[in-house]
Write an enzyme that holds these catalytic residues in place. Sequence first.
Site, mmCIF file in Angstrom:
data_model
loop_
_atom_site.group_PDB
_atom_site.id
_atom_site.type_symbol
_atom_site.label_atom_id
_atom_site.label_comp_id
_atom_site.label_asym_id
_atom_site.label_seq_id
_atom_site.Cartn_x
_atom_site.Cartn_y
_atom_site.Cartn_z
ATOM 1 N N ARG A 115 0.783 -1.231 0.000
ATOM 2 C CA ARG A 115 0.000 0.000 0.000
ATOM 3 C C ARG A 115 0.819 1.288 0.000
ATOM 4 N NH1 ARG A 115 -5.081 -0.637 4.044
ATOM 5 N NH2 ARG A 115 -3.476 -0.839 5.634
ATOM 6 N N ASP A 116 2.120 1.198 -0.207
ATOM 7 C CA ASP A 116 2.918 2.425 -0.326
ATOM 8 C C ASP A 116 4.103 2.185 -1.256
ATOM 9 O OD1 ASP A 116 3.482 5.087 0.117
ATOM 10 O OD2 ASP A 116 4.554 4.746 2.001
#
Length: 240
Positions: A115-116
């Site tokens: 997610r990053d």
Amino acid sequence: HSECPRQSFGLLKPERLLDPMAVERFIREARITGRLQHPNIVPVYELGLTPDDQIPFYAMRFVGHRTLHDAITEHYSDKAASASDRNLRFRDLIQSFLAVCNAVAFAHEQRVIHRDIKPANIMIGEFGEVILLDWGLAKRTDEAEPAPLADAPDEVASSNDAAKTKAGVKLGSPAYMAPEQAAAQNDQHGPHTDIYGLGVTLYEVLTGDVPFTGTSTEELLDAIRFRALPDPRDRNPSVP
């Protein structure tokens, strides 16, 4: 002389000790990363508390300080390089990107999403090894999003900022967010969210820039949500 590999340490900032959400996210990052044993994912060796101050820390492999973002910047800023040198460096960038794809595919097999994903979270070691770092926003897809405190702020949270995810928090690094992240639809996060992050990373490898920019965070997030992706060849006509 030590037979132990060089290590670096993640240490929770002292001002975060009174924030149970920050402590929980820090420990979750270490535990999730420690379970992902893959050549392109940073290995975590130990999770514990400092002897004197009882501050949570984890020890991980020291990779270096050069990121894929640094390599991309060097490639596109060096206008004096020969065509053969530029082609060789471009192939190295693509190979680094493929290594990250392998790491993400493995994580997804383990039901973990990052997610990053962004070039600044991808380290290139002194021997050419490629390591995906910074799993502070990772979660297992078979687990619910951690419940926030009632007064958690509505803000853009990144893994460099130990804010806890909640409904309404835009989670990730803005320029690399998937549309569902830009819309703060955290219940819609899944492997496709990481695939979008990989796509933006590839876009930067191909063009030297991210697909969307804005004069404010909200303008950038609106562009991600509602605008069509610009053709990479409009930014760099030599894209293969």
